[in-house]
Write an enzyme that holds these catalytic residues in place. Structure first.
Site, PDB file in Angstrom:
ATOM      1  N   GLY A  89      38.895  28.846  40.929  1.00 47.43           N
ATOM      2  CA  GLY A  89      38.029  27.986  40.129  1.00 47.43           C
ATOM      3  C   GLY A  89      36.564  28.221  40.468  1.00 47.43           C
ATOM      4  N   ASP A 251      40.732  37.265  38.573  1.00 48.87           N
ATOM      5  CA  ASP A 251      39.778  36.217  38.206  1.00 48.87           C
ATOM      6  C   ASP A 251      38.421  36.799  37.818  1.00 48.87           C
ATOM      7  OD1 ASP A 251      40.002  36.619  41.200  1.00 48.87           O
ATOM      8  OD2 ASP A 251      38.050  35.639  41.101  1.00 48.87           O
ATOM      9  N   ASN A 252      38.229  38.100  38.036  1.00 49.08           N
ATOM     10  CA  ASN A 252      36.977  38.763  37.656  1.00 49.08           C
ATOM     11  C   ASN A 252      37.152  39.647  36.422  1.00 49.08           C
ATOM     12  OD1 ASN A 252      35.657  37.605  39.827  1.00 49.08           O
ATOM     13  ND2 ASN A 252      36.002  39.350  41.171  1.00 49.08           N
ATOM     14  N   ASP A 261      30.816  39.067  37.027  1.00 51.57           N
ATOM     15  CA  ASP A 261      30.889  38.844  38.474  1.00 51.57           C
ATOM     16  C   ASP A 261      30.455  40.078  39.266  1.00 51.57           C
ATOM     17  OD1 ASP A 261      31.525  36.176  38.511  1.00 51.57           O
ATOM     18  OD2 ASP A 261      33.662  36.507  38.373  1.00 51.57           O
TER      19      ASP A 261
END
Length: 486
Positions: A89, A251-252, A261
């Site tokens: 998150g 997550d990237n 990112d």
């Protein structure tokens, strides 16, 4: 207060199930100061540049004030970090909202380094000036190279220090992206939500990024296929310019197909597929030569989240998803091969092109040649100064390449024009980026960075003013390393 800045927010993500995010209160900073503003991004968003630089404008960029119509939130997502699945998150970022531009386009406006969130996992939620300026430089360089990317609107210093290995000046970056929907967003919902939740997320993604989905027989297979296409294209573009992301965790990885990112990223100097810059990638998982494979691995994780939507029968869903995922290697390779042909001035296709390209790359690795400058020298037809020059193997390759160009209908001038359009004369050289960051962080002198940004804004110009920025760094005993800046 009248909205003089030009904010025009909608908040579609905030209308999703509340488990997808955490609404946030702001974490004001002591004395924010605007140090970099991206005029072209501001104008494209429909923002008033003068108002954005006012005290009220800077207060918003620093996370001290909520702009009219915004709904600050931290997005929840999960991710495979170096292969290990974790709940994550936005631990140091918030989404202000979605700016609707004068052209009716929608962009996420987010603050990075804006303070603690429920997902901070023990961190302070802040960011240092150096890493925020690095993201600004790298994202703008990628945009100029024609590579899909998030962009940077502004960087403000906070007037506060943050403690990492040492005390560093704090800063906040304003990031602009087509969205912050990630593979990890889908992983989070698939792991902790319901099938209805994943359907809501998938439908939202389709409406935002793939609006032609209604023509598809199966909209969720269509979603998977389009994401596969975009990632195959994106990673090929990375490889073609020697860009190393550094942390290709799920997550990237965006669903939109944008680079996002910019932590320990860098551009390769000496050609070597094993090149790793990230200080935490000790096993080379995200090495330059491994990026295409990792792209496929990440896409497989994305496909897994969509299985309940693709077919009710689990095995049928797996079979259909596998058919799509199995297309990725060829899609990537086709994009890469097309790009490499262009870098060598080749317009048509011959079977032996692949061998010609691989032979050049092998020679570059053998002779420790600079990746960008080798193609730059070929483009300028000035190969005398490159590491390969004088090698009998290179002379043989060079003759084969010239013969290949002569078998085309296009003129030699057209070939070199194609090469100029596909081989950057300059990239953000690591030593030049560090030079700019050191001047900004240590002396608060932003002129070095401003000049670097000017040069990087036109990477295919081949102007005399770019000559100094094309030089390689002096040899050093210490390999270049980058850090996440968390």
């Amino acid at each position: 207060m009248p909205n003089k800045i030009g904010w025009n927010f909608d908040n579609s993500y905030a209308r999703l199930p509340h488990s997808f995010f955490a609404a946030l209160s702001l974490n004001p900073v002591e004395s924010p100061k605007l140090v970099v503003l991206n005029y072209s991004v501001a104008q494209s968003l429909g923002l008033n540049i003068d108002a954005l630089q006012s005290e009220a404008g800077v207060a918003i960029l620093a996370g001290n004030e909520i702009p009219d119509g915004a709904y600050p939130l931290a997005q929840a997502y999960a991710g495979h970090q170096f292969g290990h699945f974790n709940m994550l998150g936005d631990g140091r970022a918030l989404l202000l909202g979605e700016q609707i531009t004068p052209n009716e386009e929608r962009f996420d406006i987010g603050l990075k380094g804006s303070g603690r969130t429920p997902y901070s996992r023990g961190g302070d939620g802040r960011a240092a000036l150096g890493p925020m300026l690095r993201e600004y430089i790298m994202s703008e360089a990628m945009h100029a190279l024609g590579i899909p990317t998030s962009r940077s609107l502004a960087v403000v210093t906070t007037g506060e220090s943050i403690l990492r290995e040492t005390e560093l000046p704090g800063a906040i970056l304003t990031r602009v992206a087509s969205s912050h929907l990630r593979v990890g967003t889908f992983q989070y919902v698939a792991q902790w939500g319901t099938d209805e939740d994943i359907q809501i997320l998938a439908n939202t993604t389709l409406a935002r990024h793939f609006p032609n989905f209604n023509a598809a027989p199966n909209r969720y297979l269509y979603l998977l296929q389009e994401v596969v296409k975009r990632q195959a294209s994106l990673i090929a573009k990375w490889q073609l310019v020697g860009f190393i992301h550094g942390v290709m965790n799920t997550d990237n990885m965006t669903i939109s197909g944008e680079t996002i990112d910019y932590g320990p990223c860098a551009f390769m100097d000496t050609y070597d597929p094993a090149t790793v810059f990230s200080s935490i990638d000790r096993q080379g998982r995200y090495a330059y030569g491994n990026q295409p494979h990792i792209g496929g691995w990440n896409l497989t994780r994305f496909a897994e989240t969509l299985l309940p939507l693709i077919r009710e029968n689990p095995q049928e869903a797996v079979d259909l998803a596998q058919e799509i995922i199995q297309q990725y290697p060829q899609l990537y390779y086709t994009n890469w091969l097309t790009g490499m042909r262009a870098k060598l001035g080749i317009f048509n296709e011959e079977q032996q092109d692949e061998a010609l390209i691989e032979e050049l790359l092998g020679l570059m690795q053998q002779h420790q040649a600079d990746y960008t400058n080798t193609f730059r020298a070929l483009t300028l037809d000035k190969v005398e100064g490159i590491a390969l020059f004088g090698s009998k193997d290179f002379e043989n390759w060079y003759e084969k390449w010239l013969a290949r160009l002569e078998r085309q209908q296009e003129s030699k001038a057209s070939c070199h024009q194609l090469m100029r359009a596909n081989n950057p004369a300059v990239i953000p050289r690591n030593h030049r980026v560090e030079e700019a960051l050191e001047a900004a962080v240590e002396q608060r002198d932003y002129r070095v960075m401003e000049r670097l940004l000017e040069v990087l804004a036109k990477p295919f110009a081949y102007s005399s003013g770019q000559e100094d920025y094309a030089t390689v760094p002096d040899p050093t005993d210490c390999p270049y390393q980058t850090f996440c800046g968390t």
